[in-house]
Scaffold this active site. Structure first.
Site, short mmCIF file in Angstrom:
data_model
loop_
_atom_site.label_atom_id
_atom_site.label_comp_id
_atom_site.label_asym_id
_atom_site.label_seq_id
_atom_site.Cartn_x
_atom_site.Cartn_y
_atom_site.Cartn_z
N LYS A 50 0.84 -1.21 0.00
CA LYS A 50 0.00 0.00 0.00
C LYS A 50 0.87 1.25 0.00
CE LYS A 50 -1.58 1.63 4.04
NZ LYS A 50 -1.30 3.05 4.35
N ASN A 51 1.90 1.27 0.88
CA ASN A 51 2.68 2.49 1.05
C ASN A 51 3.68 2.71 -0.07
OD1 ASN A 51 1.20 3.00 3.27
ND2 ASN A 51 2.74 2.35 4.75
N ARG A 91 -4.25 11.15 3.75
CA ARG A 91 -3.07 11.97 4.03
C ARG A 91 -2.01 11.80 2.96
NH1 ARG A 91 0.14 11.91 6.67
NH2 ARG A 91 0.40 14.01 7.44
N CYS A 106 -4.62 12.73 12.19
CA CYS A 106 -5.43 11.51 12.14
C CYS A 106 -5.35 10.88 13.53
CB CYS A 106 -4.90 10.56 11.08
SG CYS A 106 -3.32 9.85 11.50
N ARG A 120 0.61 14.62 12.53
CA ARG A 120 1.11 14.41 11.16
C ARG A 120 1.48 15.74 10.46
NH1 ARG A 120 -0.81 9.18 9.86
NH2 ARG A 120 0.88 9.03 8.37
N PRO A 121 2.39 16.52 11.05
CA PRO A 121 2.78 17.79 10.40
C PRO A 121 3.53 17.52 9.09
CG PRO A 121 4.21 17.30 12.25
CD PRO A 121 3.12 16.27 12.28
N VAL A 122 3.69 18.56 8.28
CA VAL A 122 4.36 18.39 6.97
C VAL A 122 5.42 19.47 6.74
CG1 VAL A 122 2.48 17.16 5.82
CG2 VAL A 122 2.46 19.68 5.87
N LEU A 162 8.54 19.41 7.14
CA LEU A 162 9.78 18.94 6.51
C LEU A 162 9.63 18.91 4.98
CD1 LEU A 162 10.76 16.05 8.97
CD2 LEU A 162 11.70 18.37 8.86
N ASP A 203 4.47 0.42 12.12
CA ASP A 203 3.24 -0.19 11.58
C ASP A 203 3.03 -1.61 12.09
OD1 ASP A 203 3.46 1.39 8.29
OD2 ASP A 203 2.96 2.15 10.28
N VAL A 244 7.69 6.74 17.16
CA VAL A 244 7.51 7.39 15.86
C VAL A 244 6.28 8.30 15.85
CG1 VAL A 244 7.13 7.00 13.38
CG2 VAL A 244 8.74 5.55 14.66
N ARG A 251 -8.84 0.22 4.44
CA ARG A 251 -7.89 1.16 3.82
C ARG A 251 -6.58 0.45 3.46
NH1 ARG A 251 -6.10 5.59 7.28
NH2 ARG A 251 -4.86 5.84 5.41
C1 EPZ Z 1 4.52 6.79 6.22
O1 EPZ Z 1 3.79 7.87 6.79
C2 EPZ Z 1 3.52 5.65 6.09
N1 EPZ Z 1 2.41 6.04 5.23
C3 EPZ Z 1 2.98 5.26 7.48
O2 EPZ Z 1 2.13 4.13 7.31
C4 EPZ Z 1 4.17 4.86 8.35
O3 EPZ Z 1 3.70 4.55 9.65
C5 EPZ Z 1 5.18 6.01 8.42
O4 EPZ Z 1 5.59 6.37 7.08
C6 EPZ Z 1 6.41 5.66 9.22
O5 EPZ Z 1 7.03 4.53 8.68
C7 EPZ Z 1 2.59 6.05 3.89
O6 EPZ Z 1 3.66 5.77 3.38
C8 EPZ Z 1 1.40 6.43 3.06
P1 EPZ Z 1 6.67 10.03 8.50
P2 EPZ Z 1 4.46 9.34 6.84
O7 EPZ Z 1 6.67 11.31 7.75
O8 EPZ Z 1 5.30 9.58 5.65
C9 EPZ Z 1 6.85 13.27 11.88
C10 EPZ Z 1 0.25 2.79 7.72
O9 EPZ Z 1 -0.27 2.31 8.74
N2 EPZ Z 1 6.92 14.28 10.82
O10 EPZ Z 1 7.87 9.14 8.41
O11 EPZ Z 1 3.39 10.32 7.14
C11 EPZ Z 1 5.47 12.63 11.95
O12 EPZ Z 1 4.59 13.45 12.70
C12 EPZ Z 1 0.75 4.22 7.72
O13 EPZ Z 1 0.39 2.18 6.64
C13 EPZ Z 1 7.16 15.61 11.17
O14 EPZ Z 1 7.28 15.93 12.34
O15 EPZ Z 1 5.39 9.17 8.14
C14 EPZ Z 1 5.75 11.32 12.65
O16 EPZ Z 1 5.79 11.54 14.06
C15 EPZ Z 1 0.55 4.90 9.07
N3 EPZ Z 1 7.21 16.55 10.17
C16 EPZ Z 1 7.16 10.96 12.15
O17 EPZ Z 1 7.71 12.16 11.59
C17 EPZ Z 1 7.05 16.22 8.85
O18 EPZ Z 1 7.14 17.13 7.99
C18 EPZ Z 1 7.16 9.89 11.07
O19 EPZ Z 1 6.35 10.38 10.02
C19 EPZ Z 1 6.81 14.86 8.51
C20 EPZ Z 1 6.76 13.91 9.51
#
Ligand code: EPZ
Length: 457
Positions: A49-50, A119, A143, A148-150, A152, A332, A354, A424
């Site tokens: 999926k991811n 997202r 969620c 889930r900030p963005v 970065l 996950d 995480v 999902r």
């Molecule tokens: C991806 O989410 C996956 N989703 C998630 O899978 C997975 O849990 C996660 O990576 C970690 O491996 C998809 O690929 C669609 P991150 P993502 O950015 O990219 C913080 C599932 O169950 N962060 O690595 O959103 C964030 O808040 C889903 O399949 C910032 O602070 O994860 C989190 O605490 C759930 N600022 C940490 O980093 C940012 O700009 C990890 O988030 C971005 C992220």
């Protein structure tokens, strides 16, 4: 049987209207599971999926049509298809093969009501900006598992020369042409790494991303982009280098198997003390999962380069888990392993590092007789001999999967609500479990005629 070809577009858009205000009397489907049935046979793992979701956004980079194979049949894939078709992309799904034609992108803003439901659609910001010079993406919002900030993603694009501002909840980005930059990520965010790697493929010059995410799905995306003609080096390590090109062609690409679905079935075999085979898998994607299973006392053997077999043991030992970015233990898989540890002997401690709110499955496991105490983002588990079936509710995707696995091991019947989360991320999970011998069915409960409110005589 010829698969029904599902066209994305207006018809699908009308079908995917935002969630209606839940009709309290509307009865939603639930899963009913009768536990302690031994499983047997082989389960087929779907595409990741991811990986599929981010590769769909990656197709926005291509000036020619792309074809993705091994696309899982998931609600999230359909949502992403709706979002891309809202941008003018033409999609056609035939079974697990998805054709994506992004030659003519007519819109640069995805509708909020679609982005808020998925997202991962925010990952389209980078490729859309790199391809068209303009991108407007509603902030996805949080969620169940966290804010889930963005920032970065945004900060990295700004370093590549994008002019970005946020107005009325929408990230508005412009860049005549992005420029190569040296980027350091404060945190190895999967999404930020993917956004910036995709954007850099069409930038002017070379981009390096340091402290990059190393997840297999990042590597799969890099391989897809390379198939489009991109120059990417180091994906899968913490430093990725991208030499921008002016244009990318189409590609025909097969998505990797889903390591989290594979891990879910490994745990399902272990917790029901069954011997089952899981294929196809990429074993090196599952190294932390297999290592932890073996520490707990579960045997995992390779029957073929892409096939694992789980062998049960009479007793499982407690273990400690700390979730970390890859190659650490995957967040996950945290809920799934917590379920296994609730019936393992002795004490276990799980630390979720995480996401800030990813212990929503604990109250539901307590209803099934587990012994778990939460302190902050740590869960302290004391093994119990047996879980017992109960009505429970899934709060997020992996929490729902953990409840399914718990129900397979529990004494008696479990009824699981919240299937919208499960659907999902798991492609036909009940059909796969039925095939393995589980007693499971999806039903729509009768709406009680007497809704329990005493009516005035
Ligand atoms: C991806 O989410 C996956 N989703 C998630 O899978 C997975 O849990 C996660 O990576 C970690 O491996 C998809 O690929 C669609 P991150 P993502 O950015 O990219 C913080 C599932 O169950 N962060 O690595 O959103 C964030 O808040 C889903 O399949 C910032 O602070 O994860 C989190 O605490 C759930 N600022 C940490 O980093 C940012 O700009 C990890 O988030 C971005 C992220």
């Amino acid at each position: 049987m010829v698969n029904k070809v599902q066209e994305y577009g207006n018809t699908v858009l009308t079908q995917s209207l935002p969630n209606q205000i839940p009709n309290l009397l509307e009865s939603k489907p639930v899963l009913q599971i009768w536990g302690k049935q031994p499983l047997q046979g082989q389960v087929r793992i779907s595409g990741a999926k991811n990986s599929a979701l981010v590769l769909m956004t990656g197709a926005l980079l291509a000036s020619e049509p792309c074809r993705l194979h091994n696309v899982p049949a998931l609600a999230d894939i359909k949502s992403m298809g709706d979002i891309l078709s809202a941008l003018g992309v033409k999609l056609s799904l035939d079974g697990n093969t998805l054709d994506i034609d992004a030659r003519h992108i007519s819109e640069t803003q995805a509708p909020y009501e679609l982005v808020s439901q998925l997202r991962a659609s925010f990952f389209a910001l980078g490729p859309l900006l790199a391809r068209t010079g303009v991108a407007q993406m509603p902030l996805p919002g949080g969620c169940a598992i966290g804010a889930r900030p963005v920032e970065l993603h945004v900060r990295g694009l700004q370093q590549m020369g994008a002019d970005i501002y946020i107005e009325h909840g929408v990230v508005r980005a412009h860049a005549r042409r992005l420029k190569g930059a040296k980027i350091y990520l404060d945190y190895p965010s999967v999404g930020a790494t993917e956004t910036l790697m995709m954007a850099a493929t069409l930038a002017d010059g070379t981009t390096t991303i340091k402290n990059a995410a190393q997840e297999p799905e990042v590597e799969d995306l890099a391989n897809f982009c390379r198939a489009l003609g991109a120059n990417i080096f180091g994906a899968g390590t913490n430093t990725i280098t991208i030499e921008g090109v002016s244009k990318l062609h189409g590609a025909d690409y097969r998505i990797i198997p889903d390591r989290i679905e594979a891990g879910t079935f490994l745990v399902a075999g272990a917790i029901t003390r069954s011997e089952i085979q899981i294929a196809p898998v990429v074993p090196e994607h599952l190294i932390p999962v297999i290592a932890k299973l073996r520490e707990i006392g579960v045997q995992v053997v390779a029957d073929a380069p892409d096939c694992l077999r789980v062998l049960p043991a009479p007793m499982y030992r407690g273990a400690d888990i700390e979730t970390r970015p890859h190659p650490g233990f995957p967040t996950d898989m945290q809920a799934l392993f917590m379920t296994l540890l609730t019936i393992s002997e002795g004490n276990s401690v799980i630390s979720e590092t995480v996401f800030e709110n990813r212990l929503g499955h604990v109250p539901e496991l307590l209803r099934m007789g587990a012994d778990i105490r939460i302190k902050g983002n740590h869960a302290f588990i004391q093994g119990v001999p047996q879980l017992s079936g109960a009505p429970v509710t899934g709060t997020d995707l992996r929490a729902s999967a953990a409840l399914v696995v718990a129900a397979l091991a529990a004494e008696g019947k479990t009824t699981i609500q919240g299937l919208q989360h499960l659907d999902r991320g798991y492609d036909g999970i009940e059909h796969k479990l039925l095939k393995l011998g589980a007693q499971i069915e999806r039903i729509v409960p009768e709406i009680p005629t007497d809704i329990g409110i005493p009516l005035p005589l």
